[in-house]
Write a protein that holds these residues in place. Structure first.
Motif, PDB file in Angstrom:
ATOM      1  N   THR A 110      52.072  26.233  56.980  1.00 40.97           N
ATOM      2  CA  THR A 110      53.184  27.293  56.654  1.00 40.97           C
ATOM      3  C   THR A 110      53.475  27.883  57.941  1.00 40.97           C
ATOM      4  O   THR A 110      52.860  28.101  59.035  1.00 40.97           O
ATOM      5  N   GLY A 111      54.736  28.830  57.694  1.00 37.84           N
ATOM      6  CA  GLY A 111      54.942  29.770  58.765  1.00 37.84           C
ATOM      7  C   GLY A 111      55.174  29.037  60.029  1.00 37.84           C
ATOM      8  O   GLY A 111      55.045  29.688  61.247  1.00 37.84           O
ATOM      9  N   GLN A 112      56.018  27.921  60.034  1.00 40.59           N
ATOM     10  CA  GLN A 112      56.173  27.197  61.295  1.00 40.59           C
ATOM     11  C   GLN A 112      57.239  27.963  62.089  1.00 40.59           C
ATOM     12  O   GLN A 112      58.291  28.271  61.416  1.00 40.59           O
ATOM     13  N   THR A 113      57.034  28.418  63.262  1.00 36.38           N
ATOM     14  CA  THR A 113      58.001  29.286  64.050  1.00 36.38           C
ATOM     15  C   THR A 113      58.224  28.320  65.492  1.00 36.38           C
ATOM     16  O   THR A 113      57.129  27.919  66.002  1.00 36.38           O
ATOM     17  N   VAL A 114      59.536  28.175  65.650  1.00 34.16           N
ATOM     18  CA  VAL A 114      59.986  27.444  66.912  1.00 34.16           C
ATOM     19  C   VAL A 114      60.447  28.385  68.089  1.00 34.16           C
ATOM     20  O   VAL A 114      61.479  29.099  67.370  1.00 34.16           O
ATOM     21  N   ASN A 115      59.866  28.368  69.233  1.00 33.70           N
ATOM     22  CA  ASN A 115      60.505  29.247  70.124  1.00 33.70           C
ATOM     23  C   ASN A 115      60.778  28.175  71.359  1.00 33.70           C
ATOM     24  O   ASN A 115      59.771  28.380  72.258  1.00 33.70           O
ATOM     25  N   GLY A 116      61.992  27.614  71.816  1.00 31.52           N
ATOM     26  CA  GLY A 116      62.096  26.705  72.552  1.00 31.52           C
ATOM     27  C   GLY A 116      61.100  25.506  72.621  1.00 31.52           C
ATOM     28  O   GLY A 116      61.094  24.940  71.511  1.00 31.52           O
ATOM     29  N   ASP A 117      60.291  25.298  73.569  1.00 28.78           N
ATOM     30  CA  ASP A 117      59.429  24.173  73.715  1.00 28.78           C
ATOM     31  C   ASP A 117      58.063  24.774  73.066  1.00 28.78           C
ATOM     32  O   ASP A 117      57.067  23.959  73.426  1.00 28.78           O
ATOM     33  N   ARG A 118      57.900  25.894  72.383  1.00 26.39           N
ATOM     34  CA  ARG A 118      56.639  26.332  71.880  1.00 26.39           C
ATOM     35  C   ARG A 118      56.885  26.478  70.370  1.00 26.39           C
ATOM     36  O   ARG A 118      57.809  26.984  70.099  1.00 26.39           O
ATOM     37  N   ALA A 119      55.651  26.346  69.750  1.00 24.90           N
ATOM     38  CA  ALA A 119      55.527  26.741  68.300  1.00 24.90           C
ATOM     39  C   ALA A 119      54.262  27.201  67.848  1.00 24.90           C
ATOM     40  O   ALA A 119      53.394  27.027  68.589  1.00 24.90           O
ATOM     41  N   LYS A 120      54.425  27.828  66.759  1.00 25.50           N
ATOM     42  CA  LYS A 120      53.171  28.202  65.855  1.00 25.50           C
ATOM     43  C   LYS A 120      53.322  27.745  64.749  1.00 25.50           C
ATOM     44  O   LYS A 120      54.245  28.018  63.897  1.00 25.50           O
ATOM     45  N   ALA A 121      52.039  27.733  63.978  1.00 29.09           N
ATOM     46  CA  ALA A 121      51.885  27.489  62.535  1.00 29.09           C
ATOM     47  C   ALA A 121      50.638  27.977  62.021  1.00 29.09           C
ATOM     48  O   ALA A 121      49.706  27.890  62.843  1.00 29.09           O
ATOM     49  N   THR A 122      50.881  28.340  60.882  1.00 27.72           N
ATOM     50  CA  THR A 122      49.610  29.079  60.132  1.00 27.72           C
ATOM     51  C   THR A 122      48.914  27.731  59.367  1.00 27.72           C
ATOM     52  O   THR A 122      49.707  27.138  58.409  1.00 27.72           O
ATOM     53  N   VAL A 123      47.958  27.244  59.559  1.00 31.32           N
ATOM     54  CA  VAL A 123      47.152  26.133  59.245  1.00 31.32           C
ATOM     55  C   VAL A 123      45.799  26.515  58.425  1.00 31.32           C
ATOM     56  O   VAL A 123      44.956  27.114  58.982  1.00 31.32           O
ATOM     57  N   THR A 124      46.089  25.695  57.240  1.00 29.69           N
ATOM     58  CA  THR A 124      44.584  26.055  56.492  1.00 29.69           C
ATOM     59  C   THR A 124      43.626  24.709  56.334  1.00 29.69           C
ATOM     60  O   THR A 124      44.537  23.715  56.051  1.00 29.69           O
ATOM     61  N   THR A 125      42.549  24.667  56.810  1.00 27.89           N
ATOM     62  CA  THR A 125      41.743  23.467  56.520  1.00 27.89           C
ATOM     63  C   THR A 125      40.515  23.794  55.800  1.00 27.89           C
ATOM     64  O   THR A 125      40.358  24.811  55.574  1.00 27.89           O
ATOM     65  N   ALA A 126      40.035  22.651  55.487  1.00 27.78           N
ATOM     66  CA  ALA A 126      38.770  23.008  54.549  1.00 27.78           C
ATOM     67  C   ALA A 126      37.535  21.766  54.816  1.00 27.78           C
ATOM     68  O   ALA A 126      38.125  20.803  55.075  1.00 27.78           O
ATOM     69  N   MET A 127      36.572  22.426  54.734  1.00 29.22           N
ATOM     70  CA  MET A 127      35.317  21.445  54.823  1.00 29.22           C
ATOM     71  C   MET A 127      34.244  21.970  53.929  1.00 29.22           C
ATOM     72  O   MET A 127      33.744  22.986  53.809  1.00 29.22           O
ATOM     73  N   ASP A 128      34.045  20.905  53.329  1.00 31.27           N
ATOM     74  CA  ASP A 128      32.767  21.267  52.136  1.00 31.27           C
ATOM     75  C   ASP A 128      33.482  22.333  51.061  1.00 31.27           C
ATOM     76  O   ASP A 128      32.326  23.157  50.616  1.00 31.27           O
ATOM     77  N   GLY A 129      34.785  22.508  50.996  1.00 36.33           N
ATOM     78  CA  GLY A 129      35.351  23.463  50.325  1.00 36.33           C
ATOM     79  C   GLY A 129      35.548  24.706  50.597  1.00 36.33           C
ATOM     80  O   GLY A 129      36.103  25.460  49.901  1.00 36.33           O
ATOM     81  N   ALA A 130      34.771  24.971  51.966  1.00 33.81           N
ATOM     82  CA  ALA A 130      35.012  26.365  52.671  1.00 33.81           C
ATOM     83  C   ALA A 130      36.467  26.016  53.596  1.00 33.81           C
ATOM     84  O   ALA A 130      36.584  25.393  54.306  1.00 33.81           O
ATOM     85  N   GLU A 131      37.311  27.110  53.062  1.00 34.77           N
ATOM     86  CA  GLU A 131      38.643  27.094  53.883  1.00 34.77           C
ATOM     87  C   GLU A 131      38.665  27.876  54.978  1.00 34.77           C
ATOM     88  O   GLU A 131      37.798  28.970  55.017  1.00 34.77           O
ATOM     89  N   GLN A 132      39.632  27.531  56.028  1.00 31.66           N
ATOM     90  CA  GLN A 132      39.619  28.394  57.192  1.00 31.66           C
ATOM     91  C   GLN A 132      40.982  28.404  57.540  1.00 31.66           C
ATOM     92  O   GLN A 132      41.830  27.062  57.621  1.00 31.66           O
ATOM     93  N   THR A 133      41.678  29.594  58.051  1.00 24.73           N
ATOM     94  CA  THR A 133      43.205  29.712  58.216  1.00 24.73           C
ATOM     95  C   THR A 133      43.183  30.115  59.450  1.00 24.73           C
ATOM     96  O   THR A 133      42.569  31.107  59.912  1.00 24.73           O
ATOM     97  N   ALA A 134      43.809  29.502  60.437  1.00 22.78           N
ATOM     98  CA  ALA A 134      43.996  30.113  61.650  1.00 22.78           C
ATOM     99  C   ALA A 134      45.595  29.683  62.060  1.00 22.78           C
ATOM    100  O   ALA A 134      46.228  28.742  61.578  1.00 22.78           O
ATOM    101  N   THR A 135      45.954  30.371  63.330  1.00 26.55           N
ATOM    102  CA  THR A 135      47.149  30.038  63.634  1.00 26.55           C
ATOM    103  C   THR A 135      47.112  29.062  64.740  1.00 26.55           C
ATOM    104  O   THR A 135      46.593  29.309  65.772  1.00 26.55           O
ATOM    105  N   TRP A 136      47.891  28.095  64.804  1.00 30.79           N
ATOM    106  CA  TRP A 136      47.726  27.008  65.529  1.00 30.79           C
ATOM    107  C   TRP A 136      48.865  27.033  66.590  1.00 30.79           C
ATOM    108  O   TRP A 136      50.131  27.236  66.346  1.00 30.79           O
ATOM    109  N   ASN A 137      48.839  26.701  68.081  1.00 31.90           N
ATOM    110  CA  ASN A 137      49.843  26.543  68.936  1.00 31.90           C
ATOM    111  C   ASN A 137      50.234  25.392  69.309  1.00 31.90           C
ATOM    112  O   ASN A 137      49.170  24.420  69.457  1.00 31.90           O
ATOM    113  N   LEU A 138      51.459  24.945  69.543  1.00 31.07           N
ATOM    114  CA  LEU A 138      52.003  23.675  69.717  1.00 31.07           C
ATOM    115  C   LEU A 138      52.923  23.438  70.813  1.00 31.07           C
ATOM    116  O   LEU A 138      53.568  24.830  71.202  1.00 31.07           O
TER     117      LEU A 138
END
Length: 150
Positions: A110-138
């Motif tokens: 969610t929250g994908q934002t684009v600034n020229g050739d750079r972008a950020k997104a809020t990504v939620t992943t899970a492993m064994d039911g435990a969720e982790q949310t972080a901002t990813w850079n692209l």
């Protein structure tokens, strides 16, 4: 006996009306409409191809999904073709989850934002039911968005 049989000349003449003319207009009109519809479909495909209907948010989500799937499928960090050239494996957005050998599930992007050739997104992943949310850079690469560790 010749008088008892009616002759062909004595039979009444039945007039046949052959003035009913048939028109080709409905058939020609239907053919013209069919041709116009086909031309519209062809022009629509040429002028607005499906790949142009994909948003940047969709492309970013696909890049994140490729990174997660690649992480699950290979031991290489980062998965081949999914990260920028200066990717630091120690600062990977999945660093806490990659080495466990367990499957990482992508829950949301969610929250994908684009600034020229750079972008950020809020990504939620899970492993064994435990969720982790972080901002990813692209970063935009030659073939699409790549995950970076800025």
């Amino acid at each position: 006996m010749a008088d008892s049989e009616p002759s062909a000349q004595d039979e009444p003449v039945i007039p046949i009306d052959q003035t009913d003319e048939r028109s080709m207009t409905p058939f020609i009109a239907a053919a013209v409409v069919a041709v116009l519809v086909l031309v519209g479909i062809v022009l629509g495909g040429i002028l607005s191809p499906a790949e142009k209907n994909v948003t940047e948010a969709d492309r970013i989500t696909a890049a994140v999904q490729n990174f997660v799937e690649g992480t699950n499928a290979t031991d290489e960090v980062p998965p081949p073709g999914s990260a920028c050239a200066d990717f630091d494996p120690d600062r990977s957005p999945l660093a806490d989850q990659e080495d466990s050998g367990k499957t990482i599930e992508l829950r949301s992007v969610t929250g994908q934002t684009v600034n020229g050739d750079r972008a950020k997104a809020t990504v939620t992943t899970a492993m064994d039911g435990a969720e982790q949310t972080a901002t990813w850079n692209l970063v935009r690469g030659e073939r699409g968005w790549l995950i970076c560790t800025e």
